[in-house]
Design a protein around this motif. Structure first.
Motif, short mmCIF file in Angstrom:
data_model
loop_
_atom_site.label_atom_id
_atom_site.label_comp_id
_atom_site.label_asym_id
_atom_site.label_seq_id
_atom_site.Cartn_x
_atom_site.Cartn_y
_atom_site.Cartn_z
N THR A 172 1.93 -1.02 -8.30
CA THR A 172 2.68 -0.57 -6.77
C THR A 172 3.72 -1.56 -6.79
N ASP A 174 1.32 -1.45 0.04
CA ASP A 174 0.20 -0.02 -0.47
C ASP A 174 0.79 1.59 -0.02
N HIS A 223 0.05 4.51 -0.28
CA HIS A 223 -0.10 5.06 1.10
C HIS A 223 0.59 4.97 2.28
N TYR A 241 9.66 4.91 -5.50
CA TYR A 241 9.18 5.52 -3.76
C TYR A 241 10.46 5.70 -3.32
N SER A 266 4.13 5.36 3.25
CA SER A 266 4.78 6.86 2.35
C SER A 266 4.34 7.22 4.24
N ARG A 267 3.69 7.04 4.95
CA ARG A 267 2.97 7.75 6.48
C ARG A 267 3.89 6.08 7.09
#
Length: 273
Positions: free
Chosen positions: A226, A165, A167, A233, A170-171
């Motif tokens: 992904t 995932d 998102h 990323y 990124s957290r």
């Protein structure tokens, strides 16, 4: 044969001749190919000026082929003999002025040749695989080539860990192999497609205007979209290039572009299934 027989009844003439020779009457079918081959071989003088002796010899070969097949209780023949017979049929049909029928036989011969080739190719491939497996020198069981990760061997893993995932990463949330850039690349096999994507990204963000500004990731569900975005990323996460696995270092160095420093960027992506 008609002009050579009284009244044109050449089939009746052959039947009468057979009766005298063998002492028994037997009907001769003028439409039987076996009779045609017999006529071409036994009454060859009737075809002088129409067929050469070598051409009439084609009929002799086919007659022998037919008799061998008919007298075989299994009604079988080898592939090589079948191909030879079809080739001889085609030549004889051309000699007697039957081009359409000759073309039909040619198609049969070509189809049979193709089928024989495919069958032989499959047998050869199968034999090569068997030889590689059983001779002790070729293919090895996959367990002897690679060692699964310890959590796979023990069965101590969560299926949810395999659902990346972007998102959450990124957290800073999720399992270490997805969140930590170094561990991510240590656990990731760089396929040809992923290498290409990372190379384009390094060049583009490094200032190469010729590199693709947009990359359309088209794969089936579970094809790695992904995972590919996670690779980008982490590549630009600010982690020093020297900390990454050697394979990643070599990929970046091959672009002749220094790994750009991280900047705030906006992600725009579509996932198709």
């Amino acid at each position: 044969m008609g002009p050579k027989a009284p009244g044109g009844d050449w089939a009746g003439l052959l039947a009468a001749r057979d009766e005298v020779k063998h002492g028994a009457a037997k009907k001769v079918d003028p439409d039987d190919p076996a009779v045609h081959l017999r006529v071409l071989t036994e009454d060859w003088r009737a075809f002088e000026g129409k067929l050469s002796r070598p051409q009439q010899g084609l009929a002799s070969e086919l007659r022998e082929t037919r008799n061998t097949w008919a007298h075989d209780g299994k009604r079988t023949t080898s592939t090589d003999d079948a191909y030879r017979a079809l080739d001889t049929m085609e030549r004889l049909l051309q000699a007697v002025g039957a081009p359409d029928e000759a073309d039909e036989v040619r198609r049969l011969r070509t189809d049979m040749q193709r089928s024989a080739y495919e069958s032989q190719a499959r047998k050869t491939s199968h034999a090569m695989v068997e030889a590689a497996i059983f001779d002790g020198k070729g293919l090895k069981p996959w367990r002897e080539v690679i060692t699964p990760h310890v959590d796979v061997i023990s069965g101590d893993f969560s299926a949810s860990e395999f659902a990346a995932d972007l998102h959450m990463v990124s957290r800073g949330e999720g399992s270490e192999e997805y969140v930590d850039p170094v561990e991510f690349f240590r656990r990731t096999y760089l396929t040809t497609g992923l290498r290409d994507l990372m190379t384009r990204a390094v060049k583009r963000i490094g200032g190469d205007a010729n590199a693709s500004p947009i990359v359309n990731l088209q794969t089936n569900f579970g094809g790695g979209k992904t995972h590919s975005m996670l690779a980008l990323y982490h590549l630009f996460s600010g982690t020093s290039l020297g900390e990454f696995p050697q394979e990643v270092q070599e990929l970046v160095e091959a672009t002749a572009t220094p790994l750009p420093k991280p900047r705030s960027v906006g992600w725009c992506w579509w996932a198709t299934t």
